[in-house]
Every structure is written in C-alpha cells, then in structure tokens.
Design an enzyme around this catalytic site. Structure first.
Site, short mmCIF file in Angstrom:
data_model
loop_
_atom_site.label_atom_id
_atom_site.label_comp_id
_atom_site.label_asym_id
_atom_site.label_seq_id
_atom_site.Cartn_x
_atom_site.Cartn_y
_atom_site.Cartn_z
N GLY A 194 -30.40 -3.78 -61.84
CA GLY A 194 -29.50 -3.93 -62.97
C GLY A 194 -28.63 -5.16 -62.74
O GLY A 194 -28.83 -6.23 -63.30
N ARG A 195 -27.68 -4.99 -61.81
CA ARG A 195 -26.71 -6.04 -61.51
C ARG A 195 -27.36 -7.38 -61.19
O ARG A 195 -26.96 -8.42 -61.72
CB ARG A 195 -25.88 -5.59 -60.31
CG ARG A 195 -24.71 -6.50 -59.98
CD ARG A 195 -24.08 -6.11 -58.65
NE ARG A 195 -23.74 -4.71 -58.58
CZ ARG A 195 -22.61 -4.18 -59.06
NH1 ARG A 195 -21.71 -4.94 -59.61
NH2 ARG A 195 -22.39 -2.88 -58.96
N GLU A 225 -35.69 -0.92 -59.81
CA GLU A 225 -34.79 -0.71 -60.94
C GLU A 225 -33.55 -1.59 -60.86
O GLU A 225 -32.43 -1.10 -60.83
CB GLU A 225 -34.32 0.75 -60.99
CG GLU A 225 -35.44 1.74 -61.10
CD GLU A 225 -34.94 3.18 -61.02
OE1 GLU A 225 -35.62 4.06 -61.55
OE2 GLU A 225 -33.87 3.41 -60.42
N GLY A 263 -29.94 -1.87 -56.88
CA GLY A 263 -28.84 -1.93 -55.92
C GLY A 263 -28.62 -3.26 -55.24
O GLY A 263 -27.61 -3.44 -54.55
N TYR A 290 -22.05 -4.20 -65.74
CA TYR A 290 -20.95 -3.25 -65.74
C TYR A 290 -19.68 -3.91 -66.30
O TYR A 290 -18.58 -3.65 -65.84
CB TYR A 290 -20.74 -2.66 -64.33
CG TYR A 290 -22.05 -2.15 -63.76
CD1 TYR A 290 -22.59 -0.95 -64.21
CD2 TYR A 290 -22.78 -2.90 -62.83
CE1 TYR A 290 -23.82 -0.50 -63.74
CE2 TYR A 290 -24.00 -2.46 -62.36
CZ TYR A 290 -24.52 -1.26 -62.82
OH TYR A 290 -25.74 -0.83 -62.36
N CYS A 299 -1.05 -1.29 -70.76
CA CYS A 299 0.23 -0.74 -70.28
C CYS A 299 0.03 0.07 -68.99
O CYS A 299 0.29 1.26 -68.96
CB CYS A 299 0.82 0.12 -71.38
SG CYS A 299 2.44 0.74 -70.99
N GLU A 300 -0.48 -0.58 -67.97
CA GLU A 300 -0.64 0.05 -66.66
C GLU A 300 -0.46 -1.02 -65.58
O GLU A 300 -0.99 -2.13 -65.71
CB GLU A 300 -2.03 0.68 -66.50
CG GLU A 300 -2.27 1.79 -67.48
CD GLU A 300 -3.12 2.91 -66.92
OE1 GLU A 300 -3.23 3.03 -65.68
OE2 GLU A 300 -3.67 3.66 -67.74
N TYR A 327 -13.07 -0.77 -58.75
CA TYR A 327 -13.67 -0.95 -57.42
C TYR A 327 -12.99 -2.04 -56.61
O TYR A 327 -13.55 -2.49 -55.61
CB TYR A 327 -15.16 -1.34 -57.55
CG TYR A 327 -15.97 -0.57 -58.55
CD1 TYR A 327 -16.22 0.80 -58.38
CD2 TYR A 327 -16.52 -1.20 -59.66
CE1 TYR A 327 -16.98 1.50 -59.30
CE2 TYR A 327 -17.30 -0.50 -60.57
CZ TYR A 327 -17.51 0.84 -60.38
OH TYR A 327 -18.28 1.53 -61.29
#
Ligand code: PLP
Length: 427
Positions: free
Chosen positions: A283-284, A281, A240, A379, A350-351, A323
């Site tokens: 990650g980022r 743990e 985190g 991510y 197309c959004e 996000y």
C-alpha cells in the site's frame, strides 16, 4: 534536493510536481489540497513488477481509496487487498477483477460474508470461529467460498507499535500452531475451499529481515499443511515495505525485498514440491511518495516557539498525530530559499496535539505562503475526517503538467449530509 523523488523539482523558488507549479495550483484550486503524480504512481507499481515478475500484487485500498488512483493501479495490473465490503465495491468500480481481490478483516458480519460471496471475491479468514460462521453463510447461499487463512506468524517488524500487526499479541490472524488443524477442518467443511495462507506483519518496515523471518515461518506452516494433506495454491505475504519519509532515513526498495524473500520462498517451495502463486499487498510503498499535501499559512505567531498555523491539521493528515510520523515540509513558493528560522507547523483544529511538523528549519514565513507536506499519498486523505466542522479537501491528479480534479473538495453541505432534526424539535 529531492533525492530519488524524480517527480519533484524546484524552479525559480517554486516547487513543481510532475511539471506543475504547486504554488499556482494551490492558488487556483484552494487549500488544503492533495496532489498526486500519475507518472510516479505508475513507476512505483512497475518497480514491484520488475522485482517480482511472477507474483500478483494487490494494492492495499485502505492506504488510498481514491477511485482514480485505484483505476491506474488496475491498469497497471494490480489487484486489491480490501478490508470492508465498501472497499470491495470501490475496487470493483475501479476495474479490479474479482479474481484479484482478497477480502481481509478480523471482524466480518454475516452481511459482509454474503456481499463477498455475491461479489465472487476470495476471503482471508482470520479465525477458526470465522471459518464456522462463513461455512454456514456459504452453505445457505449455495456457494463455495475460496479462502486463505490469515496467519499470525509472531514476527516483530520493528515499526511503530500501532502498526505492528504480526506480533503474537496483535488482534490479527490465527496463531501459528492452530493453522494446520484449522486448514484440515476447512477441507472437510461444505461451502469452503481453502487455497492458501496469508500474513501481513505490519507497516512502514525499514528492515528486510522481518519479512525474511515471516517468509520462513509461513513456509514452516505450509509444510505442516501439506503434510496433513492440504493443497497450498497461494501464499500471500502481505504488504508493509516502508518508505523514506526523512531525508536521513532511507528505505529498502521492492528489489531489496525480492532479494531477501524470493530465495527463501523458492527454495522452500522446491523442498515441498509445491508451486503456489505468490501474492504481495503493498500500500504505502506504492502511493506514499506520489502525493503531496498543500496547505496555506494563516498565521505566523512568535510565542515560546515560532508557530506556523496552516489550514490543514490532523483532520486532513492524521499520521503525525497518530504515529508521531515525520513528513518532510517544503515551502512551495520559497523552495530554493535558505532556511532562516525554526518553526513548528500546527493545524486549525482545537486540540494541542494538532501538530503537523515539529521544529523545522524553513525560510522566513508569512501569511499566504504555501507549504508542501511530502509523502502524503498513503494513509493521508483516506484517514481524513470532518472533525471540528472541517469539510474534506480536494484531490488532484497531475500528468505531464496537466492537473485534473479527481475528488472535489467538500463544502458545508457535506457536514450536514444525512443529518435530520426530529420534527418535534422544530415546533
Ligand atoms: C494495511 C495492509 C496492507 C498494506 O500495508 P502497507 O504498509 O501500506 O504496505 C497489506 N495487507 C493488509 C492485510 C493490510 O491490512
């Protein structure tokens, strides 16, 4: 220009990553393209080892499932935090030892439990209900499942609501007040061997105090368990730690995290007379800043704002759309040039929400320029999709100026993979 990002540099207006010219790399291999610095990855892992010499570090595979990245993490002594049986397989292939893999998840099937038992990895059990399911499966398989309990510590991490995972209202973990009783139940169950506690309070956390609060709460629960006769051999405080995405928004380092939580952890362990293994743990904070995403400019459109349409959208990098995340953007072939205009960078999907970067001051742009979207290693590719008939891009590893493709780009055949038109419709 790049602050602490020592693997990035600008020379003759070109952006270099670990000695490799990013513009020419994009020309050579095509875009979109994910480019990772091996040295930066190793440095980030070593920073955790220095800050927490006695803890085990499990890399959160969901942040980046590239086999080469995992291989390097394994070489540097990391284990893996996995969230599916697929991630168990990838982590094992990368060379992570089974003893250092923890299988998390709030929704595991009987098949998932069986695969984890066969693979011989430990599991983090997310509910009392899962405990009973797992016990039956372990008994039937004639195995003992070593488990931790995922605790919901009810801590607010002050991050984006979609990535806060330790709030009382989140779907993860066992409510703190149920843990001790559940632990006692586990000690009585055949096929189950409880060894510790686990939490993970959220992601992209830029303040150390929620980690300290979570550590305190975890040690309170450990005390209840010990008083009820349970043995705590492992305490896993999750991942985190945030990173600096925005030039004006610095992030704490692993050393800052250690300074916050280790005194609490150590003192409370002494009081309880226990010597559990600490697990983290991340990650980022291991992968995010190792990687940039290169994307080419197709169109510069002067409308109510200046739109720069590039060849990567939320199909390639979903975080801005999911996000509202900020990713810093540099023009890879105009890196030293002055900012002249304000642009909004949009993708090919197309959004209307397909916006990579809003209102950025950049040098004058034209078709063929290459933008580097920084801090795309976590991510990023792992959330990429084939939405809108877009094959997924290639991934490249750079080491001392040399680039190697670690995942080739998909072509149209990838869009068709596994599909089948029933024969009656072909008549
Ligand atoms: C996602 C996740 C992590 C990693 O979080 P980061 O914010 O990337 O460090 C660690 N543990 C668990 C259980 C997770 O779900």
């Amino acid at each position: 220009m790049f602050g602490p990002k020592s693997h990035l540099a600008a020379r003759n207006d070109h952006l270099f990553l670990e000695g490799r010219d990013c513009f020419f790399l994009a020309r050579q291999l095509g875009t979109p393209l994910y480019v990772t610095s091996e040295s930066r990855l190793r440095e980030n892992i070593r920073a955790y080892h220095r800050a927490f010499p006695e803890a085990d570090k499990y890399f959160a595979v969901k942040a980046n499932g590239n086999l080469t990245v995992l291989r390097i993490a394994a070489q540097e002594g990391m284990g893996a935090d996995v969230f599916s049986s697929g991630e168990i397989a990838i982590a094992r292939l990368a060379g992570m030892p089974r003893e250092r893999i923890l299988y998390n998840g709030n929704s595991k099937s009987e098949r998932d439990h069986r695969m984890a038992l066969e693979a011989g990895v430990r599991m983090s059990v997310d509910s009392r209900e899962e405990l009973e399911h797992l016990a039956k499966t372990a008994q039937a398989a004639g195995k003992d499942a070593e488990i931790l309990f995922r605790v919901n510590p009810d801590v607010s991490p002050g991050t984006h609501p979609k990535i806060a995972t330790g709030l009382r209202t989140s779907k993860f973990g066992i409510p703190a007040e149920q843990v001790s009783e559940t632990y006692s139940r586990a000690m009585d169950l055949a096929g189950i061997k409880p060894v510790g506690l686990h939490c993970h309070i959220g992601s992209q956390i830029l303040d150390i105090s929620p980690f300290v609060e979570a550590t305190r709460k975890m040690m309170d629960i450990a005390k209840d368990v010990v008083n009820a006769g349970g043995a705590i051999k492992t305490i896993d405080l999750g991942g985190g730690l945030g990173i600096q995405y925005h030039p004006d928004n610095p992030a704490p380092t692993p050393a800052d995290l250690a300074e916050g939580i280790l005194p609490v952890f150590q003192e409370r362990c002494r009081e309880l007379g226990i010597k559990p293994k600490l697990i983290l743990e991340p990650g980022r904070s291991i992968v995010a800043d190792t990687t940039i995403m290169l994307t080419s400019v197709n169109v510069v459109k002067r409308a109510h704002v200046n739109f720069v349409a590039v060849d990567a959208g939320f199909n390639v990098l979903a975080r801005p759309m999911l996000y509202d995340s900020y990713h810093h953007v540099i023009v890879a072939n105009k890196a030293g040039k002055d900012a002249k205009e304000t642009y909004t960078v949009v993708g090919p999907i197309c959004e209307t929400g397909d916006i990579l970067a809003k209102e950025r001051r950049l040098p004058l742009l034209e078709r063929g320029d290459v933008l580097a979207v920084l801090d795309a290693g976590a991510y990023g590719f792992s959330m990429a999709s084939q939405y809108n008939g877009q094959p997924r891009p290639a991934e490249v590893l750079v080491f001392a100026g040399e680039a190697e493709v670690t995942r080739r780009s998909e072509d149209t055949s990838a869009l068709l993979a596994g599909q089948n038109i029933p024969a009656r419709l072909l008549r």
